[in-house]
Write a protein that holds these residues in place. Structure first.
Motif, PDB file in Angstrom:
ATOM      1  N   PRO A   1       0.834  -1.204   0.000  1.00 16.75           N
ATOM      2  CA  PRO A   1       0.000   0.000   0.000  1.00 16.75           C
ATOM      3  C   PRO A   1       0.869   1.254   0.000  1.00 16.75           C
ATOM      4  O   PRO A   1       1.917   1.297   0.622  1.00 16.75           O
ATOM      5  N   THR A   2       0.426   2.263  -0.758  1.00 16.04           N
ATOM      6  CA  THR A   2       1.086   3.568  -0.775  1.00 16.04           C
ATOM      7  C   THR A   2       0.002   4.623  -0.575  1.00 16.04           C
ATOM      8  O   THR A   2      -1.182   4.298  -0.478  1.00 16.04           O
ATOM      9  N   LEU A   3       0.383   5.877  -0.553  1.00 18.83           N
ATOM     10  CA  LEU A   3      -0.598   6.950  -0.408  1.00 18.83           C
ATOM     11  C   LEU A   3      -1.501   7.074  -1.629  1.00 18.83           C
ATOM     12  O   LEU A   3      -2.597   7.609  -1.543  1.00 18.83           O
ATOM     13  N   LYS A   4      -1.049   6.586  -2.769  1.00 13.79           N
ATOM     14  CA  LYS A   4      -1.830   6.694  -4.005  1.00 13.79           C
ATOM     15  C   LYS A   4      -2.387   5.353  -4.465  1.00 13.79           C
ATOM     16  O   LYS A   4      -2.693   5.191  -5.632  1.00 13.79           O
ATOM     17  N   GLY A   5      -2.512   4.377  -3.583  1.00 16.65           N
ATOM     18  CA  GLY A   5      -2.984   3.048  -3.965  1.00 16.65           C
ATOM     19  C   GLY A   5      -1.868   2.031  -3.799  1.00 16.65           C
ATOM     20  O   GLY A   5      -0.760   2.362  -3.406  1.00 16.65           O
ATOM     21  N   SER A   6      -2.161   0.785  -4.120  1.00 12.67           N
ATOM     22  CA  SER A   6      -1.142  -0.244  -3.930  1.00 12.67           C
ATOM     23  C   SER A   6      -0.314  -0.425  -5.198  1.00 12.67           C
ATOM     24  O   SER A   6      -0.783  -0.184  -6.312  1.00 12.67           O
ATOM     25  N   VAL A   7       0.929  -0.839  -4.984  1.00 12.16           N
ATOM     26  CA  VAL A   7       1.856  -1.119  -6.084  1.00 12.16           C
ATOM     27  C   VAL A   7       2.436  -2.510  -5.882  1.00 12.16           C
ATOM     28  O   VAL A   7       2.476  -3.029  -4.764  1.00 12.16           O
ATOM     29  N   ARG A   8       2.885  -3.113  -6.980  1.00 13.47           N
ATOM     30  CA  ARG A   8       3.535  -4.423  -6.908  1.00 13.47           C
ATOM     31  C   ARG A   8       5.012  -4.245  -6.595  1.00 13.47           C
ATOM     32  O   ARG A   8       5.659  -3.333  -7.111  1.00 13.47           O
ATOM     33  N   TYR A   9       5.512  -5.133  -5.745  1.00 12.13           N
ATOM     34  CA  TYR A   9       6.942  -5.109  -5.432  1.00 12.13           C
ATOM     35  C   TYR A   9       7.441  -6.548  -5.476  1.00 12.13           C
ATOM     36  O   TYR A   9       6.806  -7.450  -4.920  1.00 12.13           O
ATOM     37  N   THR A  10       8.567  -6.768  -6.114  1.00  8.17           N
ATOM     38  CA  THR A  10       9.144  -8.104  -6.201  1.00  8.17           C
ATOM     39  C   THR A  10      10.154  -8.298  -5.084  1.00  8.17           C
ATOM     40  O   THR A  10      11.172  -7.598  -5.026  1.00  8.17           O
ATOM     41  N   VAL A  11       9.850  -9.220  -4.199  1.00 14.17           N
ATOM     42  CA  VAL A  11      10.721  -9.540  -3.069  1.00 14.17           C
ATOM     43  C   VAL A  11      11.787 -10.504  -3.572  1.00 14.17           C
ATOM     44  O   VAL A  11      11.457 -11.544  -4.156  1.00 14.17           O
ATOM     45  N   PRO A  12      13.077 -10.201  -3.375  1.00 15.04           N
ATOM     46  CA  PRO A  12      14.120 -11.121  -3.836  1.00 15.04           C
ATOM     47  C   PRO A  12      14.172 -12.376  -2.961  1.00 15.04           C
ATOM     48  O   PRO A  12      13.811 -12.352  -1.790  1.00 15.04           O
ATOM     49  N   GLU A  13      14.622 -13.466  -3.565  1.00 14.91           N
ATOM     50  CA  GLU A  13      14.719 -14.705  -2.788  1.00 14.91           C
ATOM     51  C   GLU A  13      15.780 -14.568  -1.700  1.00 14.91           C
ATOM     52  O   GLU A  13      16.733 -13.803  -1.838  1.00 14.91           O
ATOM     53  N   GLY A  14      15.553 -15.253  -0.609  1.00 16.71           N
ATOM     54  CA  GLY A  14      16.488 -15.212   0.515  1.00 16.71           C
ATOM     55  C   GLY A  14      16.336 -13.978   1.388  1.00 16.71           C
ATOM     56  O   GLY A  14      17.253 -13.628   2.135  1.00 16.71           O
ATOM     57  N   THR A  15      15.189 -13.312   1.323  1.00 17.06           N
ATOM     58  CA  THR A  15      14.966 -12.120   2.146  1.00 17.06           C
ATOM     59  C   THR A  15      14.912 -12.519   3.620  1.00 17.06           C
ATOM     60  O   THR A  15      14.196 -13.440   4.001  1.00 17.06           O
ATOM     61  N   GLN A  16      15.674 -11.834   4.428  1.00 16.46           N
ATOM     62  CA  GLN A  16      15.756 -12.122   5.851  1.00 16.46           C
ATOM     63  C   GLN A  16      14.762 -11.265   6.645  1.00 16.46           C
ATOM     64  O   GLN A  16      14.361 -10.199   6.185  1.00 16.46           O
ATOM     65  N   PRO A  17      14.374 -11.721   7.840  1.00 14.82           N
ATOM     66  CA  PRO A  17      13.529 -10.880   8.694  1.00 14.82           C
ATOM     67  C   PRO A  17      14.221  -9.548   8.995  1.00 14.82           C
ATOM     68  O   PRO A  17      15.450  -9.469   9.004  1.00 14.82           O
ATOM     69  N   ASN A  18      13.441  -8.513   9.207  1.00 14.71           N
ATOM     70  CA  ASN A  18      13.921  -7.152   9.507  1.00 14.71           C
ATOM     71  C   ASN A  18      14.673  -6.502   8.345  1.00 14.71           C
ATOM     72  O   ASN A  18      15.428  -5.565   8.553  1.00 14.71           O
ATOM     73  N   THR A  19      14.460  -6.991   7.133  1.00 16.48           N
ATOM     74  CA  THR A  19      15.016  -6.350   5.954  1.00 16.48           C
ATOM     75  C   THR A  19      14.173  -5.122   5.630  1.00 16.48           C
ATOM     76  O   THR A  19      12.969  -5.114   5.850  1.00 16.48           O
ATOM     77  N   THR A  20      14.808  -4.076   5.118  1.00 13.89           N
ATOM     78  CA  THR A  20      14.089  -2.862   4.738  1.00 13.89           C
ATOM     79  C   THR A  20      14.247  -2.637   3.241  1.00 13.89           C
ATOM     80  O   THR A  20      15.357  -2.643   2.720  1.00 13.89           O
ATOM     81  N   PHE A  21      13.109  -2.454   2.565  1.00 17.70           N
ATOM     82  CA  PHE A  21      13.101  -2.126   1.143  1.00 17.70           C
ATOM     83  C   PHE A  21      12.696  -0.668   0.989  1.00 17.70           C
ATOM     84  O   PHE A  21      11.906  -0.157   1.763  1.00 17.70           O
ATOM     85  N   ARG A  22      13.220  -0.014  -0.053  1.00 19.09           N
ATOM     86  CA  ARG A  22      12.942   1.407  -0.288  1.00 19.09           C
ATOM     87  C   ARG A  22      12.202   1.572  -1.615  1.00 19.09           C
ATOM     88  O   ARG A  22      12.667   1.123  -2.649  1.00 19.09           O
ATOM     89  N   LEU A  23      11.041   2.219  -1.553  1.00 24.13           N
ATOM     90  CA  LEU A  23      10.331   2.615  -2.760  1.00 24.13           C
ATOM     91  C   LEU A  23      10.531   4.119  -2.915  1.00 24.13           C
ATOM     92  O   LEU A  23      10.002   4.909  -2.127  1.00 24.13           O
TER      93      LEU A  23
END
Length: 170
Positions: free
Chosen positions: A86-108
């Motif tokens: 979810p974003t302020l203007k609706g939802s967007v698709r995001y591709t999570v890379p394999e091997g993502t660890q807990p507490n990882t932060t992604f930036r849009l």
């Protein structure tokens, strides 16, 4: 007669205020000439408006950036996959890379708050929590054991029913 000799009369007035995008909690707007009338025919004073921004139910604001805590399934964290963010203007698709660890932060980028008096925007930071299932079927447990064995992980043996108070038969 209405002013009782003071030269001015109290009255309420409604004005329209344009609040700029990106204003933050605690900031003030100054409206020149919209305050009280001056003494003995002097010019009107200024109106100061203190801004309070309500917190959002999903996003936390830090400066011009937004922060979002989001849970993803363990399968998407391990294998990668697509999620809806979810974003302020609706939802967007995001591709999570394999091997993502807990507490990882992604930036849009450019999905945050508008900067004051600018076209630039802050970012949306997604803090990922990996959702570990609490109940698995026997088939799912067996698949997890086989996965653990192929990875070389030592996992606990399945629990067996104990007899008596201290686990020994009578």
């Amino acid at each position: 007669q209405d002013c009782r000799g003071k030269g001015r009369v109290n009255k309420s007035n409604r004005i329209v205020v344009n609040v700029p995008a990106g204003i933050d909690d605690g900031q003030q707007l100054n409206m020149r000439g919209e305050g009280e009338q001056g003494v003995r025919g002097g010019p009107n004073g200024d109106l100061y408006i203190a801004i309070r921004v309500k917190p959002h139910k999903l996003f936390a604001r830090k400066g011009y950036d937004l922060h979002l805590d989001m849970s993803i399934p363990v399968t998407i964290a391990a294998l990668g996959g697509e999620i809806q963010v979810p974003t302020l203007k609706g939802s967007v698709r995001y591709t999570v890379p394999e091997g993502t660890q807990p507490n990882t932060t992604f930036r849009l980028r450019e999905q945050g708050i508008n900067r004051l008096n600018s076209n630039a925007k802050g970012d949306l930071l997604i803090h990922v929590n990996v959702d570990i299932p609490k109940k698995l079927t026997e088939e799912q447990k067996e698949l997890m054991r086989r996965l653990a064995a192929s990875l070389g992980d030592k996992v606990g043996e399945p629990k067996t029913a104990k007899k008596g108070i201290f686990g020994k038969g009578k």
